[in-house]
Design an enzyme around this catalytic site. Structure first.
Site, short mmCIF file in Angstrom:
data_model
loop_
_atom_site.label_atom_id
_atom_site.label_comp_id
_atom_site.label_asym_id
_atom_site.label_seq_id
_atom_site.Cartn_x
_atom_site.Cartn_y
_atom_site.Cartn_z
N GLU A 54 -10.70 21.88 12.17
CA GLU A 54 -11.51 23.09 12.31
C GLU A 54 -12.90 22.88 11.71
O GLU A 54 -13.91 23.29 12.29
CB GLU A 54 -10.82 24.27 11.61
N THR A 165 21.78 -10.05 19.39
CA THR A 165 20.46 -10.02 18.78
C THR A 165 19.97 -11.39 18.32
O THR A 165 18.79 -11.55 18.03
CB THR A 165 20.45 -9.08 17.56
N SER A 172 16.54 -16.16 16.65
CA SER A 172 16.36 -14.93 17.43
C SER A 172 15.01 -14.86 18.12
O SER A 172 14.72 -13.88 18.82
CB SER A 172 16.51 -13.72 16.51
N THR A 200 16.81 -9.95 6.15
CA THR A 200 15.80 -10.24 7.17
C THR A 200 14.62 -10.98 6.56
O THR A 200 14.08 -11.92 7.16
CB THR A 200 15.34 -8.94 7.85
N ASP A 204 13.75 -14.60 8.00
CA ASP A 204 12.61 -14.68 8.91
C ASP A 204 11.24 -14.69 8.23
O ASP A 204 10.25 -15.01 8.89
CB ASP A 204 12.63 -13.49 9.89
N GLY A 297 18.53 -6.17 10.43
CA GLY A 297 19.66 -6.83 11.05
C GLY A 297 20.87 -5.92 11.20
O GLY A 297 20.82 -4.71 10.95
N THR A 299 23.64 -5.63 9.53
CA THR A 299 24.25 -4.99 8.35
C THR A 299 23.57 -3.67 8.03
O THR A 299 24.23 -2.63 7.88
CB THR A 299 24.18 -5.93 7.13
N LEU A 300 22.23 -3.68 7.90
CA LEU A 300 21.52 -2.45 7.59
C LEU A 300 21.63 -1.45 8.73
O LEU A 300 21.85 -0.25 8.51
CB LEU A 300 20.05 -2.74 7.28
#
Length: 362
Positions: A54, A165, A172, A200, A204, A297, A299-300
C-alpha cells in the site's frame, strides 16, 4: 462486486507474485489504486523491512492528492500494527482513500480484522473476500504459520517408473532430467528453508542452495542430525547463507565445533532416538520459516509420512526402471494388511522435460 473489481484484484495478485522469492518472512502482497476506472498507481511488497504494498503504491502516485476518493485493491488486509514499518491502514486513511477492496483478512493475530475495523471507523467503504482463494494460495506458508504454529511443508522425491530412488549401491545421479532438476531449483528459491537428513549430507554432500538466474532470497539450509555427525568440511558450510543443524544430542563440545564452523545449532527433544519431527517444525515456525522444502532419503520421508507433517508431496517420475534391488521411496514399518496402506490424492500432474511432476497430498 463487479467484473472490474475482479480484474483490478487479479492485477493486485499478479503484483503480489513478484515477491514470491524475496518477501520472507512477510507475506506476498500487491496493491492497485484506481479512480474513475483508471489505474493511478501500483505497488507490491518486495522485501521485509521495505515498504508494504500500500505504501509502495501511494508513493508512486503522480501527486498525493490523486488518492482522494480513490479505491485501493489489496490482496491482504492492510496492517494495523507498528512493525518495521507503520500501519498501512493509517496511510490509506490519511491519503483520503474512500474504498478498500481486500482479498482476505490477515491471519496474523496482531492484525486479524483490526485493519478492516479501523478503516471502516474512519468512514472508508471496506469489502473483503474478493478472489480470496487465490490470495490464500499465494501465502499458504504464512497463513499456516500464523494459524497453526507450523510451516507449510513440501517434500520432493525423484523416482523411476518402478518407484526407486537410487541403485542398491546408493548411486542416484541422475534419475531425472536437467529440466526436472531446474524445476526443483525454482521451488527451492520459493522456500524459506530446505530440510534434509544427515544421511543425505554424508552420502551426497549437497549444496542445498537455490541456483536460479533471478533475484531470490536464499533459503536457510537445515540438517536434521540426531547424533551430531555433521562434517565440519561439508560443502554447504562454504556457501553464502545460513546452515542450521537441529539435534537431540546434548554434547556441548560437538555443538561448539559446529557453531565455530558457521552453523547455528538447535536442540529439540528426541523421539525413538531421533529428533522429534513435530518439535522441529514448531521450532522452524518460531524462527519465522513459512515454507519448508524437504529433500531427503527414504528414512526421513518414511518418518514424515507416518507423522503426517507434510502438506504436499512433489514426486518427479522419470521414464526409466532401476529394478527391484534398487532403493525405494519410503522406509517405514512393514504393513500387515492392505487396509493399512498409505493413501494419497493426486492434485496435479505436469510434464517437465521427459519426466512427470506429480503433486500429491494425503
Amino acid at each position: 462486486m463487479s467484473a472490474a473489481d475482479a480484474g483490478f484484484m487479479a492485477r493486485a495478485l499478479q503484483l503480489a507474485r513478484k515477491g514470491v522469492y524475496t518477501t520472507d518472512p512477510n507475506p506476498r502482497v500487491g496493491c492497485v489504486l484506481v479512480k474513475d476506472g483508471q489505474i493511478l498507481a501500483e505497488g507490491w511488497h518486495a522485501k521485509a523491512g521495505q515498504a508494504h504494498a500500500e505504501i509502495d503504491a501511494l508513493a508512486k502516485l503522480a501527486e498525493p492528492r490523486h488518492a482522494l476518493g480513490a479505491t485501493a485493491y489489496v490482496t491482504l488486509e492492510p496492517c494495523s500494527h507498528h512493525g518495521r514499518t507503520g500501519p498501512c491502514c493509517d496511510a490509506l486513511i490519511q491519503a483520503g482513500i474512500s474504498r478498500v477492496v481486500v482479498a482476505m483478512q490477515d491471519p496474523n493475530p496482531l492484525v486479524a480484522g483490526n485493519g478492516l475495523k479501523k478503516m471502516r471507523a474512519a468512514g472508508i467503504k471496506v469489502s473483503c473476500g474478493l478472489l480470496q482463494a487465490d490470495a490464500e494460495q499465494l501465502n499458504r506458508g504464512f497463513i499456516k504459520r500464523m494459524v497453526t504454529g507450523l510451516p507449510y511443508v513440501r517434500s520432493k522425491l525423484a523416482m523411476s517408473l518402478d518407484g526407486r530412488t537410487a541403485l542398491a549401491n546408493g548411486e542416484s545421479r541422475w534419475i531425472t532430467s536437467p529440466q526436472a532438476r531446474q524445476d526443483v531449483q525454482t521451488f527451492r528459491a520459493e522456500s524459506s528453508a530446505i530440510v534434509t537428513g544427515i544421511d543425505t549430507v554424508l552420502a551426497d554432500d549437497p549444496s542445498l542452495n537455490a541456483r536460479v538466474e533471478f533475484t531470490a532470497r536464499q533459503p536457510v539450509r537445515v540438517v536434521l542430525d540426531s547424533k551430531l555427525r555433521m562434517p565440519l568440511n561439508a560443502k554447504m558450510l562454504q556457501l553464502p547463507g545460513e546452515t542450521w543443524v537441529i539435534t537431540c544430542h546434548d554434547d556441548p563440545a560437538k555443538q561448539l565445533r559446529l557453531r565455530d564452523a558457521g552453523c547455528k545449532v538447535w536442540q529439540v527433544d528426541s523421539r525413538l532416538g531421533r529428533v522429534d519431527l513435530s518439535e522441529v517444525f514448531k521450532l522452524l515456525a518460531q524462527q519465522q520459516i513459512n515454507t519448508v522444502w524437504i529433500e531427503a532419503g527414504a528414512t526421513l520421508n518414511g518418518a514424515l509420512l507416518e507423522t503426517d507433517l507434510v502438506d504436499e508431496w512433489l514426486v518427479y517420475m522419470a521414464p526409466c526402471v532401476l529394478g527391484d534391488q534398487a532403493r525405494g521411496l519410503f522406509h517405514f514399518s512393514e504393513l500387515q494388511s492392505m487396509a493399512a496402506k498409505k493413501n494419497f490424492k493426486f492434485n496435479a500432474i505436469r510434464q517437465v522435460g521427459p519426466d512427470l511432476r506429480l503433486t500429491l497430498s494425503r
